[in-house]
Each structure stands twice: as C-alpha cells, then as structure tokens.
Design a protein around this motif. Structure first.
Motif, PDB file in Angstrom:
ATOM      1  N   ASP A 182     -54.222 -44.282 -21.606  1.00  0.00           N
ATOM      2  CA  ASP A 182     -54.361 -45.014 -20.345  1.00  0.00           C
ATOM      3  C   ASP A 182     -54.133 -46.510 -20.616  1.00  0.00           C
ATOM      4  O   ASP A 182     -53.920 -46.923 -21.757  1.00  0.00           O
ATOM      5  CB  ASP A 182     -55.722 -44.741 -19.707  1.00  0.00           C
ATOM      6  CG  ASP A 182     -56.880 -45.215 -20.567  1.00  0.00           C
ATOM      7  OD1 ASP A 182     -56.629 -45.949 -21.547  1.00  0.00           O
ATOM      8  OD2 ASP A 182     -58.034 -44.860 -20.270  1.00  0.00           O
TER       9      ASP A 182
ATOM     10  N   THR B 288     -57.162 -45.841 -24.370  1.00  0.00           N
ATOM     11  CA  THR B 288     -57.915 -44.618 -24.648  1.00  0.00           C
ATOM     12  C   THR B 288     -56.958 -43.430 -24.698  1.00  0.00           C
ATOM     13  O   THR B 288     -56.102 -43.274 -23.825  1.00  0.00           O
ATOM     14  CB  THR B 288     -58.988 -44.385 -23.570  1.00  0.00           C
ATOM     15  OG1 THR B 288     -59.837 -45.535 -23.514  1.00  0.00           O
ATOM     16  CG2 THR B 288     -59.819 -43.163 -23.901  1.00  0.00           C
TER      17      THR B 288
ATOM     18  N   TYR C 254     -55.807 -39.424 -24.675  1.00  0.00           N
ATOM     19  CA  TYR C 254     -56.124 -38.157 -24.023  1.00  0.00           C
ATOM     20  C   TYR C 254     -55.168 -37.085 -24.532  1.00  0.00           C
ATOM     21  O   TYR C 254     -54.095 -37.381 -25.066  1.00  0.00           O
ATOM     22  CB  TYR C 254     -56.003 -38.276 -22.501  1.00  0.00           C
ATOM     23  CG  TYR C 254     -56.991 -39.234 -21.869  1.00  0.00           C
ATOM     24  CD1 TYR C 254     -58.208 -38.783 -21.366  1.00  0.00           C
ATOM     25  CD2 TYR C 254     -56.694 -40.586 -21.766  1.00  0.00           C
ATOM     26  CE1 TYR C 254     -59.112 -39.663 -20.800  1.00  0.00           C
ATOM     27  CE2 TYR C 254     -57.595 -41.477 -21.203  1.00  0.00           C
ATOM     28  CZ  TYR C 254     -58.800 -41.009 -20.716  1.00  0.00           C
ATOM     29  OH  TYR C 254     -59.694 -41.884 -20.155  1.00  0.00           O
ATOM     30  N   CYS C 255     -55.564 -35.832 -24.305  1.00  0.00           N
ATOM     31  CA  CYS C 255     -54.736 -34.680 -24.646  1.00  0.00           C
ATOM     32  C   CYS C 255     -54.491 -33.881 -23.365  1.00  0.00           C
ATOM     33  O   CYS C 255     -55.454 -33.426 -22.736  1.00  0.00           O
ATOM     34  CB  CYS C 255     -55.405 -33.793 -25.689  1.00  0.00           C
ATOM     35  SG  CYS C 255     -55.732 -34.607 -27.267  1.00  0.00           S
ATOM     36  N   ARG C 256     -53.229 -33.715 -23.009  1.00  0.00           N
ATOM     37  CA  ARG C 256     -52.901 -32.934 -21.821  1.00  0.00           C
ATOM     38  C   ARG C 256     -52.377 -31.572 -22.267  1.00  0.00           C
ATOM     39  O   ARG C 256     -51.322 -31.466 -22.885  1.00  0.00           O
ATOM     40  CB  ARG C 256     -51.865 -33.652 -20.967  1.00  0.00           C
ATOM     41  CG  ARG C 256     -51.529 -32.919 -19.666  1.00  0.00           C
ATOM     42  CD  ARG C 256     -50.757 -33.798 -18.716  1.00  0.00           C
ATOM     43  NE  ARG C 256     -49.459 -34.169 -19.265  1.00  0.00           N
ATOM     44  CZ  ARG C 256     -48.685 -35.097 -18.707  1.00  0.00           C
ATOM     45  NH1 ARG C 256     -49.092 -35.755 -17.627  1.00  0.00           N
ATOM     46  NH2 ARG C 256     -47.505 -35.399 -19.262  1.00  0.00           N
TER      47      ARG C 256
ATOM     48  N   THR D 155     -56.367 -32.047 -18.771  1.00  0.00           N
ATOM     49  CA  THR D 155     -56.345 -33.279 -19.562  1.00  0.00           C
ATOM     50  C   THR D 155     -57.752 -33.583 -20.047  1.00  0.00           C
ATOM     51  O   THR D 155     -58.695 -33.649 -19.245  1.00  0.00           O
ATOM     52  CB  THR D 155     -55.804 -34.453 -18.731  1.00  0.00           C
ATOM     53  OG1 THR D 155     -54.488 -34.140 -18.277  1.00  0.00           O
ATOM     54  CG2 THR D 155     -55.752 -35.723 -19.574  1.00  0.00           C
TER      55      THR D 155
ATOM     56  N   PRO E 214     -60.307 -35.940 -22.913  1.00  0.00           N
ATOM     57  CA  PRO E 214     -60.366 -37.097 -23.822  1.00  0.00           C
ATOM     58  C   PRO E 214     -60.166 -36.658 -25.266  1.00  0.00           C
ATOM     59  O   PRO E 214     -60.679 -35.609 -25.688  1.00  0.00           O
ATOM     60  CB  PRO E 214     -61.771 -37.666 -23.594  1.00  0.00           C
ATOM     61  CG  PRO E 214     -62.220 -37.099 -22.291  1.00  0.00           C
ATOM     62  CD  PRO E 214     -61.557 -35.769 -22.151  1.00  0.00           C
TER      63      PRO E 214
END
Length: 389
Positions: free
Chosen positions: A116, A120, A122-124, A134, A136
């Motif tokens: 973002d 930070t 993330y894993c989608r 999605t 964190p």
C-alpha cells in the motif's frame, strides 16, 4: 524489488505429485516431518534457562491448529506444498489483541505480493474456485525452497521435470512392452477376393476372436480361406540400471535416500536424514512462526517457537543403553526421561534426578577433595620419619 523477477506465485509444477516416485519421496519426508513437535518457550537471558510458554498456544501448535485438522495434518500439508511448489503458505488467524487463534494452510493457484502507499506488504491469493483473498504479510506463514532468483519466492521445479517425464516414459514403456508381448501380431492374407467392407468385417471378427484378452492361451484356429503370417515383435525392455539412475536423480533432488523412502534405514541413515532434511525444515518453520506470532518486544523477552523431535526414538537399543549409562550418572536425565528414551511409560516420583558421587559441583571441588582447610592443617601435623612435627 531489486531483482527482475516478478513476485507472483503459481502452483503449477508440471504435476510432479502424479509421479509415483516423487510422491513416495515427498510423503516420506512429510510424514516424518509431521512428527515434529512445536513448542512455545521463553528463554531467560540471565541464566540461559528455558521455560514453558503459553499452554493455549502450545495446544494450537501440538494438537489442533484449526477446527479441521490436527497438528500432524498441518505440518504434513505444509511440507508437501514445500516440496511440490517450493513455497508453502498458511494463514495465521489472530484476535483483536494480536494473539494467535488458529493456523490454516493455504493452497492457492496464484499469489501476488502487494504494497500500500505506506509500504505495508500484503499477499493476494487466488484459489481454484475463483475466490480472491488479500491478507497482511505479517499474518501469512511463508516457507521457501530454492530461494534464489526471486526476492520473495522460491524457484520452480523446472530442473527436475525432464527426469519426471523420463520416469513417466519408462513406466509407459514397461506397460506397452507387457501388452505387446501378450498379443498376436501379423498379416491376415485371404485366398479369395473380398470387397473392402467384407475384408474389414473379416478382420474385425478375427481380432475379436483371437487378439482380445478373452483369448485364453493365445491360440488361433484357421481354415484354408486365409493365411496368417505372424510378425516378429521384440519389445524393448528397460534396463534396471536405467530405472535406478532415474530414481536416484529424483531422490538426490529431494535430498533423501531410497532407504528413507522404503523405511529400511539404519540408525546412521536416519541421523543423516534428520540433520540434512528435517532439522533445516524445523529451523525454517521455527524462525518464521516466531517472527509472525510474536512482536519484536515479545521476542526481546525471550518468546520463541521451536520444533523438536525425539531423535533417540530411532536409535538402536544398544545406542540408547550406552547413552543412558553415560548421562544418568551425571544427573542429566530424570528417571522418566530415561524411560521415555526406552519407549517405556513413566513411573511415580520419576522426575527425580539421580547422580553418582563420583562427580561433584565445581564450586565444591577443593572442599570435596581436601576437606575443610582447618581440618587439613590439623591433620597435617603428623610425625615424619625423624619423629618431629
């Protein structure tokens, strides 16, 4: 990322799990790795002691990580994904306070790393049913194998796919060789002129009567209206050395031996397997879970996740007996710990340590050997050969 590799994971690996050799080898690793026991421990920096951690967290790690599987199932699945796709993922479900509630292994068909505007990560995840989630990165367990070309993911199994194709070809070749040797092959020559339709009908009738699996004995009875000329068929057999070479390449790729796969290993072979395969896997799982479950402050106070295995369970009785003879006199084992090594049940009051009097605390060595200093001076006043003190 500094590298040119795209941080996108896809589950395709040439369907390596469909190979019986590869599946058997991965299963041998996974079912032994699944016996690892996860523990939450707290290390004291003052005296280097280790204390038992939170019991609720230990229950998640050792008994029931989620409502749908046991701890054995969780580690088995993660290990299998680790060797099939060289990447293993799990969702660490936490409550509002950040305490772990459950661990769910993930089987995505695709995973992409995102960030973002604040940086930070993330894993989608994209799953086989089309659902997209999605999460964190701090709540995702990630284990990587062949961690080389990509900054965030392990490499694919492209290096072993030619060998797996060769193993598949060998298997099909053996099957075709067996089928070829069990059938009659030749030219059917009729002694009269037949129409193409009638010729095909006669040929089909001959095949159905004599070249099918129902022709017990492999004998064909013919009259003078046609002649059958058999064709020599010498199916190519696969050399045992060639098959063993392919098998060895697969086992070497996974870092195990054939004796580990078929469970005929010796004590030394098991020890080598544990140190080269299971122990690195346990270390990787331990470090990842410690980082994702505890905050930096909690880690600073000694909170950690470790995975242990009773390696002595696979030692010979002779080795166990020798070890107990050496360790029990030093007070390093309790009675129940010694019984556990011998695969025997614990006894009442078995948590006491026994120690021989032939060893003594380092701080008391002088007193133990020479007695009290004053007493030593008094005792030293003995007469010598001249009669003088």
């Amino acid at each position: 990322m500094l590298s040119s590799g795209s941080p996108v994971f896809t589950s395709f690996s040439g369907n390596a799990y469909s190979s019986d050799l590869y599946r058997a080898a991965v299963d041998a690793i996974a079912r032994n790795a699944a016996k690892l026991k996860g523990k939450h421990v707290i290390y004291s920096k003052k005296n280097s002691e280790r204390f038992a951690g939170d019991q609720y967290l230990n229950r998640i790690l050792q008994v029931r990580p989620n409502p749908y599987m046991t701890a054995y199932d969780l580690i088995y699945k993660l290990t299998t994904h680790y060797y099939l796709y060289n990447n293993a993922f799990a969702f660490l479900q936490k409550d509002d306070r950040g305490y772990l509630q459950a661990i769910y292994p993930l089987s995505p068909s695709n995973m992409e790393y995102l960030t973002d505007p604040t940086g930070t990560m993330y894993c989608r995840f994209l799953f086989g049913n089309g659902q997209q989630v999605t999460l964190p990165f701090s709540d995702v367990f990630v284990a990587r194998r062949f961690f080389n070309s990509n900054d965030l993911l392990g490499d694919t199994n492209a290096a072993i796919l030619p060998t797996l194709d060769l193993a598949h070809t060998q298997s099909e070749g053996m099957e075709n060789a067996i089928k070829s040797s069990a059938t009659i092959r030749g030219i059917l020559k009729y002694n009269q002129v037949l129409s193409p339709e009638k010729l095909k009908e006669e040929k089909d009738a001959f095949v159905n009567d004599y070249l099918s699996a129902t022709n017990n004995g492999g004998v064909a009875a013919m009259d003078s209206k046609f002649d059958y000329v058999p064709l020599e068929n010498s199916p190519v057999s696969i050399d045992d050395k060639q098959m063993d070479a392919v098998k060895k390449k697969i086992y070497d790729y996974l870092g195990i031996s054939e004796n580990i796969v078929n469970s005929t290993y010796t004590e030394d072979e098991w020890s080598a397997f544990y140190e080269s395969v299971l122990e690195p896997l346990a270390l990787q799982f331990s470090l990842e879970l410690t980082e994702k479950i505890f905050t930096p402050r909690e880690q600073a106070f000694g909170n950690s996740i470790i995975f242990e295995s009773n390696r002595l369970q696979f030692a010979s009785n002779e080795s166990k007996t020798t070890m107990l003879k050496e360790l029990i006199p030093l007070g390093l084992l309790t009675t129940n710990q010694a019984l556990e090594i011998l695969n025997l049940p614990p006894v009442e009051d078995g948590n006491k340590r026994l120690q021989t009097l032939n060893v003594v605390n380092v701080d008391q060595v002088d007193q133990y050997q020479g007695g009290n200093t004053n007493e030593g001076n008094q005792n030293s006043g003995t007469t010598n050969g001249t009669g003088k003190q």
